[in-house]
Design a protein around this motif. Structure first.
Motif, PDB file in Angstrom:
ATOM      1  N   ASN A  31       3.968  -9.769  -7.719  1.00 23.75           N
ATOM      2  CA  ASN A  31       4.941 -10.222  -6.738  1.00 23.75           C
ATOM      3  C   ASN A  31       4.283 -10.439  -5.377  1.00 23.75           C
ATOM      4  OD1 ASN A  31       7.184 -10.114  -8.482  1.00 23.75           O
ATOM      5  ND2 ASN A  31       7.323  -7.898  -8.215  1.00 23.75           N
ATOM      6  N   ASN A  32       3.059  -9.952  -5.246  1.00 22.30           N
ATOM      7  CA  ASN A  32       2.321 -10.097  -3.994  1.00 22.30           C
ATOM      8  C   ASN A  32       0.971 -10.746  -4.292  1.00 22.30           C
ATOM      9  OD1 ASN A  32       3.999  -8.384  -1.961  1.00 22.30           O
ATOM     10  ND2 ASN A  32       3.806  -7.090  -3.771  1.00 22.30           N
ATOM     11  N   HIS A  41      -3.334  -7.653  -1.604  1.00 20.87           N
ATOM     12  CA  HIS A  41      -2.398  -6.627  -2.060  1.00 20.87           C
ATOM     13  C   HIS A  41      -2.145  -6.737  -3.560  1.00 20.87           C
ATOM     14  CE1 HIS A  41       0.475  -3.440  -1.132  1.00 20.87           C
ATOM     15  NE2 HIS A  41       1.272  -3.982  -2.050  1.00 20.87           N
ATOM     16  N   GLY A  48       4.989  -3.260  -7.109  1.00 21.03           N
ATOM     17  CA  GLY A  48       5.130  -4.710  -7.049  1.00 21.03           C
ATOM     18  C   GLY A  48       4.572  -5.375  -8.286  1.00 21.03           C
ATOM     19  N   GLU A  71      -7.128  -5.959   3.066  1.00 23.39           N
ATOM     20  CA  GLU A  71      -5.744  -6.060   3.527  1.00 23.39           C
ATOM     21  C   GLU A  71      -5.580  -5.420   4.901  1.00 23.39           C
ATOM     22  OE1 GLU A  71      -1.205  -4.929   2.078  1.00 23.39           O
ATOM     23  OE2 GLU A  71      -2.928  -4.206   0.956  1.00 23.39           O
TER      24      GLU A  71
END
Length: 565
Positions: free
Chosen positions: A452-453, A457, A479, A560
């Motif tokens: 989802n990321n 990440h 995620g 990140e």
């Protein structure tokens, strides 16, 4: 914020104050000495041995102990698979939850069997009451007792001068359940129930909210399962949100109780070793190294979470409460950060906040805690992992000072070192190979839909999943879409190898050393219970971890961090 910091300091101090006498009690249990619980549990244990046909007085060598451990665990795996694949029609399913698919049942059964509890299903909606009690709660007890019993075998090997027999696995296993896990879990369960955690077999309850909406609240045998999930360093949540759920962790008091519960046995085991071997200085050396490592991880994590997200501060939004995304207001950023390191250092894997929402360097520390996997660790297996680093440190120290490598009067030779290095390198191999494979697959097929990321990440989410699997932890960067055949099967295989080989290795080394001739200490003996040797062990752990994992961490949380700044 000062109150929050005092809360986590109090939690750590209370844990230590309780762990020291509890460790002495555990040492007495394994040594067969008299304890206050003997009148209650002696008849129960004798009945169990009589019914099962196990001869408690029969000693086993290290190979026989391992055969017993592996055989009984294989039987439990088959039992768990049957329950999970048939839970839809089995009793105690008032909410009509369906049976699990074969790949999900495989992953779940292995995960709970190996004390990891990597949940690719969603808590109360993915498991029935029957599965929660007869599969998960049962495995919570026996998986923790398996690691503790294996450590007791190693205790015997370390204590003996020269012997081929190292006690009876079944005796240590039963005593770990009856004398240690069961009483402690009962106390925690009562405290949780008194604070509102459900303990029944009733189905969902329909309530009307203040807004007038109708909602269904899941109930069931939650208090008992949540208690042993922490006491046994298991971590699998009864509810999908784990200990962030208000019925699983109602307030700051239960938050402290659950943190102490998951920490007390791993810390107490260190002092049990000192009592059992009559080598308290060795125990304090081990405790010192583990505690320094723990503090190095927890202090910056608390700092990062309390400071808040710099990207949000640029929007002139008040972040005085800290980085609160994914956290519960009733706990706050400091306690949530402390929990995140406790649960990854201890290898419990329960969460009271979403690790996926942590600041990048907090996520790095959470992963490092699992990558090192020997600062406190899980029930029994934490010291087994640390034992490997002691063997490596003794060998390197002996070469550095020109002395024969010896530990507790036994020479460390080629065979022991080969086993130790295989086990030490297995952990990074499983993590990095799994992450590389998943990165390759998602690159070739971006439509797989796991992430989802994107970017740094997303890489961290995959790295975290295999790190958690290999460390038998169970927490995740959620995620990641992990309930599919690829993740269920690959993490399931990692779980098998990362659980049983790191138990087999230390037990084998200890058994081989126990068979060797005992060499009394002399002026030329390398002291292994000193602060100097503790520094050496710590250096070995850190160097191996950094050499193994720094490149991967650079691609994920470190990159990140700079992108957020």
């Amino acid at each position: 914020m000062n109150t929050e910091l005092l809360g986590i300091i109090a939690t750590f101090v209370i844990t230590l104050v309780l762990a020291i006498p509890f460790g002495r009690y555990i040492g007495k249990v394994y040594a067969g000495e008299h304890t206050l619980l003997d009148p209650l549990f002696n008849p129960i244990e004798k009945l169990f041995f009589k019914v099962s046909g196990i001869k408690a007085e029969q000693e086993m060598d290290w190979k026989q102990n391992l055969v017993a451990l592996l055989t009984i665990n294989f039987f439990w795996f088959l039992l768990a698979m049957f329950i999970l694949m048939n839970q839809g029609w089995l009793p105690w399913n008032p909410d009509d939850n369906p049976s699990m698919t074969a790949d999900l049942a495989f992953n779940t059964a292995i995960s709970f069997l190996v004390n990891c509890n990597l949940q690719h299903y969603s808590g109360e909606t993915g498991a029935t009451y029957f599965s929660q009690i007869f599969c998960f709660m049962f495995l919570h007890f026996v998986s923790a007792a398996t690691g503790m019993a294996a450590l007791a075998v190693v205790f015997n090997a370390m204590k003996a001068q020269t012997t081929s027999t190292l006690g009876n696995f079944y005796v240590y296993f039963i005593k770990s359940n009856t004398r240690i896990l069961l009483p402690l879990a009962a106390v925690v369960a009562i405290l949780l129930a008194l604070n509102g955690t459900p303990m029944n077999i009733e189905g969902k309850e329909t309530l009307i909210t203040l807004q007038g909406d109708s909602v269904q609240i899941s109930r069931g045998p939650a208090a008992a399962l949540i208690a042993i999930k922490h006491v046994g360093t298991n971590g699998g949540g009864y509810f999908g949100a784990n200990s962030a759920h208000p019925l699983e962790n109602a307030n700051y008091v239960t938050n402290m109780v659950e943190m102490i519960a998951q920490t007390i046995i791993p810390v107490a085991m260190i002092f049990a070793l000192g009592y059992y071997l009559k080598r308290r200085k060795l125990a304090w050396m081990i405790f010192g190294v583990m505690t320094v490592g723990f503090l190095i991880l927890v202090i910056p994590t608390v700092y990062y979470e309390v400071q808040g997200n710099p990207a949000i501060s640029k929007l002139e939004v008040d972040i005085s409460a800290g980085a609160m995304e994914g956290k519960e207001v009733r706990f706050g950023s400091a306690a949530s950060a402390y929990w995140s390191i406790v649960t990854t250092v201890i290898s419990t894997g329960s969460v009271n906040a979403m690790h996926d929402s942590s600041m990048p360097l907090s996520g790095l520390n959470q992963m490092l805690a699992m990558m090192v996997n020997s600062f406190y660790g899980g029930c029994g297996v934490g010291i087994l992992n640390f034992y490997i680093f002691i063997i490596v440190a003794v060998f390197i120290s002996g070469l550095m000072v020109g002395r024969t490598p010896e530990f507790l009067g036994k020479k460390i030779e080629a065979k022991e070192m080969k086993i130790a290095m295989v086990i030490a390198l297995l952990h990074p191999f499983l993590i990095l190979a799994g992450t590389a494979l998943s990165s390759f697959v998602i690159t070739k097929d971006p439509t797989a839909g796991w992430l989802n990321n994107p970017g740094f990440h997303g890489f961290s989410e995959m790295l975290y999943e295999y790190t958690s699997s290999s460390a038998n932890n169970g927490s995740g960067f959620e995620g990641l879409g992990d309930n599919n055949p690829f993740w269920n099967i690959t993490t399931g295989l990692v779980l098998i190898f990362s659980r049983f080989l790191p138990i087999i290795g230390p037990v084998a080394i200890a058994g081989i050393l126990a068979n060797k001739k005992y060499i009394p200490e002399s002026a030329g003996t390398l002291k292994t219970d000193t602060a100097t040797f503790g520094v050496m062990v710590f250096a070995v752990i850190i160097i191996l971890a950094l050499l193994s994992f720094f490149p991967a961490l650079t691609l994920g949380p470190i990159a990140e961090y700079f992108s957020v700044r």
